[in-house]
Motif scaffolding. Structure first.
Motif, PDB file in Angstrom:
ATOM      1  N   ARG A   1       0.861  -1.173   0.000  1.00 52.29           N
ATOM      2  CA  ARG A   1       0.000   0.000   0.000  1.00 52.29           C
ATOM      3  C   ARG A   1       0.899   1.226   0.000  1.00 52.29           C
TER       4      ARG A   1
ATOM      5  N   GLU B   1      -2.999   0.828  -3.983  1.00 48.55           N
ATOM      6  CA  GLU B   1      -2.854  -0.563  -3.561  1.00 48.55           C
ATOM      7  C   GLU B   1      -2.286  -1.379  -4.708  1.00 48.55           C
ATOM      8  N   LEU B   2      -1.126  -1.954  -4.466  1.00 45.12           N
ATOM      9  CA  LEU B   2      -0.449  -2.743  -5.491  1.00 45.12           C
ATOM     10  C   LEU B   2      -0.534  -4.222  -5.157  1.00 45.12           C
ATOM     11  N   GLU B   3      -0.914  -5.006  -6.135  1.00 48.66           N
ATOM     12  CA  GLU B   3      -0.860  -6.464  -6.003  1.00 48.66           C
ATOM     13  C   GLU B   3       0.404  -6.896  -6.741  1.00 48.66           C
ATOM     14  N   LEU B   4       1.391  -7.358  -5.977  1.00 51.87           N
ATOM     15  CA  LEU B   4       2.714  -7.613  -6.544  1.00 51.87           C
ATOM     16  C   LEU B   4       3.064  -9.086  -6.548  1.00 51.87           C
TER      17      LEU B   4
END
Lengths: 77, 77
Positions: free
Chosen positions: A4, A44-47
């Motif tokens: 985040r 918000e990153l989905e990595l």
């Protein structure tokens, strides 16, 4: 994994959006309760698992935040 | 006192801004690292001491978040 990123305007940088929200809250009867409002971004990153913190930092510096006028903070839950 | 309100789009709601950021990160060479991006708002309120949590909640419901498409979370540091 998730990360985040909180992007906020640096102190002293004019925030017209925050001012508009403040004014609207005043109009809704919260004038006594609210002293100041600042509006920033929450990204918000989905990595991929194992993405290094340096890579996230590079994303912030190169794209997500304008470091001239904004601060950023990365939160890894 | 300070309060931080995180406003995020509900799951399933289209996020064109997040999609644009995702695309830009791909272009910067992070295509393998980034699976998804969602962009929300971070609203920092400077409040009078003793402002009840219910008042903050009312601000969120009436102005800060569109509860049809957005979730919000209040953080009191």
């Amino acid at each position: 994994m998730k990360a985040r990123v909180h992007v906020t305007l640096k102190p002293g940088v004019l925030d017209p959006q925050g001012r508009a929200v403040h004014h609207a809250l005043d109009g809704l009867g919260f004038a006594d309760a609210v002293a100041d409002v600042r509006v920033g971004k929450l990204i918000e990153l989905e990595l991929a698992d194992g993405t290094p913190a340096e890579a996230i930092d590079e994303m912030c510096r190169r794209l997500l935040a304008n470091t001239v006028i904004e601060n950023y903070r990365v939160e890894l839950p």
